[in-house]
Design a protein around this motif. Structure first.
Motif, PDB file in Angstrom:
ATOM      1  N   VAL A  15       0.706  -1.101   0.042  1.00 52.43           N
ATOM      2  CA  VAL A  15      -0.033  -0.124  -0.126  1.00 52.43           C
ATOM      3  C   VAL A  15       0.782   1.295   0.065  1.00 52.43           C
ATOM      4  CG1 VAL A  15      -1.707   1.295   1.382  1.00 52.43           C
ATOM      5  CG2 VAL A  15      -1.901  -1.219   1.039  1.00 52.43           C
ATOM      6  N   SER A  16       0.704   2.182  -0.969  1.00 51.18           N
ATOM      7  CA  SER A  16       1.344   3.461  -1.205  1.00 51.18           C
ATOM      8  C   SER A  16       0.306   4.479  -0.705  1.00 51.18           C
ATOM      9  CB  SER A  16       1.913   3.655  -2.541  1.00 51.18           C
ATOM     10  OG  SER A  16       2.521   4.878  -2.589  1.00 51.18           O
ATOM     11  N   THR A  17       0.867   4.883   0.523  1.00 51.47           N
ATOM     12  CA  THR A  17      -0.378   6.144   0.717  1.00 51.47           C
ATOM     13  C   THR A  17      -0.024   7.609  -0.136  1.00 51.47           C
ATOM     14  OG1 THR A  17      -0.888   7.575   2.901  1.00 51.47           O
ATOM     15  CG2 THR A  17       1.518   6.941   2.734  1.00 51.47           C
ATOM     16  N   TYR A  18      -1.214   8.289   0.001  1.00 52.41           N
ATOM     17  CA  TYR A  18      -0.861   9.573  -0.774  1.00 52.41           C
ATOM     18  C   TYR A  18      -0.944  10.656   0.260  1.00 52.41           C
ATOM     19  CZ  TYR A  18      -5.895   9.197   0.276  1.00 52.41           C
ATOM     20  OH  TYR A  18      -7.087   8.948   0.823  1.00 52.41           O
ATOM     21  N   LEU A  19      -1.125  10.250   1.517  1.00 50.96           N
ATOM     22  CA  LEU A  19      -1.428  11.353   2.560  1.00 50.96           C
ATOM     23  C   LEU A  19      -0.038  12.063   2.578  1.00 50.96           C
ATOM     24  CD1 LEU A  19      -3.303   9.047   4.863  1.00 50.96           C
ATOM     25  CD2 LEU A  19      -4.144  10.703   3.493  1.00 50.96           C
ATOM     26  N   PRO A  20      -0.427  13.612   2.953  1.00 48.78           N
ATOM     27  CA  PRO A  20       0.811  14.392   2.989  1.00 48.78           C
ATOM     28  C   PRO A  20       1.432  14.494   4.093  1.00 48.78           C
ATOM     29  CG  PRO A  20      -1.100  15.742   3.097  1.00 48.78           C
ATOM     30  CD  PRO A  20      -1.661  14.472   2.716  1.00 48.78           C
ATOM     31  N   ALA A  21       0.973  13.835   5.288  1.00 48.56           N
ATOM     32  CA  ALA A  21       1.458  14.068   6.614  1.00 48.56           C
ATOM     33  C   ALA A  21       1.078  12.998   7.532  1.00 48.56           C
ATOM     34  CB  ALA A  21       1.176  15.252   7.256  1.00 48.56           C
ATOM     35  N   PRO A  22       1.980  12.715   8.524  1.00 49.34           N
ATOM     36  CA  PRO A  22       1.597  11.367   9.192  1.00 49.34           C
ATOM     37  C   PRO A  22       0.497  11.924  10.462  1.00 49.34           C
ATOM     38  CG  PRO A  22       3.943  12.445  10.044  1.00 49.34           C
ATOM     39  CD  PRO A  22       3.533  13.023   8.763  1.00 49.34           C
ATOM     40  N   GLY A  23      -0.285  11.244  11.061  1.00 47.56           N
ATOM     41  CA  GLY A  23      -1.076  11.620  12.064  1.00 47.56           C
ATOM     42  C   GLY A  23      -2.464  10.401  11.930  1.00 47.56           C
ATOM     43  N   PHE A  24      -3.333  10.893  12.078  1.00 44.70           N
ATOM     44  CA  PHE A  24      -4.698  10.167  12.537  1.00 44.70           C
ATOM     45  C   PHE A  24      -4.974   9.403  11.303  1.00 44.70           C
ATOM     46  CE2 PHE A  24      -9.349   9.599  12.057  1.00 44.70           C
ATOM     47  CZ  PHE A  24      -9.469   8.836  13.057  1.00 44.70           C
ATOM     48  N   PHE A  25      -5.124  10.015   9.991  1.00 44.33           N
ATOM     49  CA  PHE A  25      -5.688   9.396   9.079  1.00 44.33           C
ATOM     50  C   PHE A  25      -4.494   8.307   8.313  1.00 44.33           C
ATOM     51  CE2 PHE A  25      -8.223  13.049   8.653  1.00 44.33           C
ATOM     52  CZ  PHE A  25      -9.600  12.471   8.566  1.00 44.33           C
ATOM     53  N   ALA A  26      -3.116   8.905   8.405  1.00 43.65           N
ATOM     54  CA  ALA A  26      -2.192   8.062   7.931  1.00 43.65           C
ATOM     55  C   ALA A  26      -2.006   6.814   8.881  1.00 43.65           C
ATOM     56  CB  ALA A  26      -0.723   8.867   8.016  1.00 43.65           C
ATOM     57  N   GLY A  27      -2.402   6.849  10.170  1.00 45.95           N
ATOM     58  CA  GLY A  27      -2.441   5.813  11.093  1.00 45.95           C
ATOM     59  C   GLY A  27      -3.450   4.903  10.753  1.00 45.95           C
ATOM     60  N   ARG A  28      -4.679   5.484  10.591  1.00 47.57           N
ATOM     61  CA  ARG A  28      -5.859   4.576   9.922  1.00 47.57           C
ATOM     62  C   ARG A  28      -5.779   3.833   8.953  1.00 47.57           C
ATOM     63  NH1 ARG A  28     -11.281   5.551  12.648  1.00 47.57           N
ATOM     64  NH2 ARG A  28     -11.450   3.799  11.311  1.00 47.57           N
ATOM     65  N   LEU A  29      -4.923   4.314   8.043  1.00 50.76           N
ATOM     66  CA  LEU A  29      -4.669   3.615   6.794  1.00 50.76           C
ATOM     67  C   LEU A  29      -3.878   2.470   7.021  1.00 50.76           C
ATOM     68  CD1 LEU A  29      -4.843   3.777   3.585  1.00 50.76           C
ATOM     69  CD2 LEU A  29      -2.701   5.115   3.679  1.00 50.76           C
ATOM     70  N   ARG A  30      -2.759   2.850   7.764  1.00 54.81           N
ATOM     71  CA  ARG A  30      -1.783   1.678   7.958  1.00 54.81           C
ATOM     72  C   ARG A  30      -2.608   0.488   8.995  1.00 54.81           C
ATOM     73  NH1 ARG A  30       3.342   0.819   7.923  1.00 54.81           N
ATOM     74  NH2 ARG A  30       3.806   2.959   7.528  1.00 54.81           N
ATOM     75  N   GLU A  31      -3.308   1.052   9.784  1.00 52.93           N
ATOM     76  CA  GLU A  31      -4.021  -0.023  10.709  1.00 52.93           C
ATOM     77  C   GLU A  31      -4.862  -1.114   9.825  1.00 52.93           C
ATOM     78  OE1 GLU A  31      -6.110   1.971  13.637  1.00 52.93           O
ATOM     79  OE2 GLU A  31      -3.980   2.788  14.653  1.00 52.93           O
ATOM     80  N   ARG A  32      -5.498  -0.157   8.983  1.00 53.75           N
ATOM     81  CA  ARG A  32      -6.536  -1.058   8.138  1.00 53.75           C
ATOM     82  C   ARG A  32      -5.987  -1.792   6.811  1.00 53.75           C
ATOM     83  NH1 ARG A  32     -11.978  -0.590   6.669  1.00 53.75           N
ATOM     84  NH2 ARG A  32     -12.347  -2.488   5.465  1.00 53.75           N
ATOM     85  N   ALA A  33      -4.974  -1.351   6.439  1.00 48.89           N
ATOM     86  CA  ALA A  33      -4.152  -2.292   5.475  1.00 48.89           C
ATOM     87  C   ALA A  33      -3.418  -3.393   6.008  1.00 48.89           C
ATOM     88  CB  ALA A  33      -3.138  -1.138   4.763  1.00 48.89           C
ATOM     89  N   GLU A  34      -2.917  -3.015   7.239  1.00 51.47           N
ATOM     90  CA  GLU A  34      -2.308  -4.277   7.796  1.00 51.47           C
ATOM     91  C   GLU A  34      -3.247  -5.464   8.393  1.00 51.47           C
ATOM     92  OE1 GLU A  34       0.075  -2.314  10.959  1.00 51.47           O
ATOM     93  OE2 GLU A  34       1.892  -1.875   9.395  1.00 51.47           O
ATOM     94  N   THR A  35      -4.419  -4.803   8.847  1.00 54.32           N
ATOM     95  CA  THR A  35      -5.610  -5.550   9.339  1.00 54.32           C
ATOM     96  C   THR A  35      -5.866  -6.595   7.969  1.00 54.32           C
ATOM     97  OG1 THR A  35      -6.295  -4.345  10.842  1.00 54.32           O
ATOM     98  CG2 THR A  35      -7.866  -5.879  10.042  1.00 54.32           C
ATOM     99  N   GLU A  36      -6.178  -5.983   6.802  1.00 52.83           N
ATOM    100  CA  GLU A  36      -6.530  -6.493   5.642  1.00 52.83           C
ATOM    101  C   GLU A  36      -5.388  -7.301   4.886  1.00 52.83           C
ATOM    102  OE1 GLU A  36      -9.391  -6.570   4.449  1.00 52.83           O
ATOM    103  OE2 GLU A  36     -10.092  -5.677   6.252  1.00 52.83           O
ATOM    104  N   GLY A  37      -4.305  -7.494   5.661  1.00 56.00           N
ATOM    105  CA  GLY A  37      -3.085  -8.289   5.208  1.00 56.00           C
ATOM    106  C   GLY A  37      -1.890  -7.697   4.380  1.00 56.00           C
ATOM    107  N   ALA A  38      -2.020  -6.519   4.249  1.00 61.25           N
ATOM    108  CA  ALA A  38      -1.146  -5.675   3.360  1.00 61.25           C
ATOM    109  C   ALA A  38       0.537  -6.182   3.896  1.00 61.25           C
ATOM    110  CB  ALA A  38      -0.972  -4.337   3.619  1.00 61.25           C
ATOM    111  N   THR A  39       1.283  -6.401   3.028  1.00 66.33           N
ATOM    112  CA  THR A  39       2.718  -6.768   3.323  1.00 66.33           C
ATOM    113  C   THR A  39       3.604  -5.558   3.803  1.00 66.33           C
ATOM    114  OG1 THR A  39       2.619  -8.438   1.723  1.00 66.33           O
ATOM    115  CG2 THR A  39       4.973  -8.000   2.519  1.00 66.33           C
ATOM    116  N   ALA A  40       3.437  -4.401   3.149  1.00 66.79           N
ATOM    117  CA  ALA A  40       4.082  -3.087   3.434  1.00 66.79           C
ATOM    118  C   ALA A  40       2.974  -2.072   3.283  1.00 66.79           C
ATOM    119  CB  ALA A  40       5.140  -3.157   2.798  1.00 66.79           C
ATOM    120  N   VAL A  41       3.286  -0.991   3.748  1.00 64.64           N
ATOM    121  CA  VAL A  41       2.607   0.263   3.812  1.00 64.64           C
ATOM    122  C   VAL A  41       3.674   1.522   3.894  1.00 64.64           C
ATOM    123  CG1 VAL A  41       0.569   1.868   4.796  1.00 64.64           C
ATOM    124  CG2 VAL A  41       0.780  -0.696   4.970  1.00 64.64           C
TER     125      VAL A  41
END
Length: 70
Positions: A15-41
């Motif tokens: 998963v390649s994030t398009y978010l401009p800064a770390p924080g709430f949304f980047a954290g949620r993206l990472r959590e969801r991707a990892e929960t769904e089985g992403a190898t890397a974010v």
């Protein structure tokens, strides 16, 4: 009947994030991707100059009547 292609267990999800800064949304993206089985974010874009340059170029190209003071 097998299609001969890789099974779902053999496929990696990156998963390649398009978010401009770390924080709430980047954290949620990472959590969801990892929960769904992403190898890397990827990390948030952070201080990369390219996104800021693009915004600045588009702002400069906009008609003066449509510009929002910053």
């Amino acid at each position: 009947m097998s299609s001969g292609g890789p099974s779902a267990d053999d496929v990696s999800a990156l998963v390649s994030t398009y978010l401009p800064a770390p924080g709430f949304f980047a954290g949620r993206l990472r959590e969801r991707a990892e929960t769904e089985g992403a190898t890397a974010v990827s990390e948030a874009l952070g201080p990369a100059p390219e996104p800021a340059e693009t915004v600045w170029e588009r702002y400069g190209a906009a008609p003066a009547a449509r510009r929002v003071p910053v």
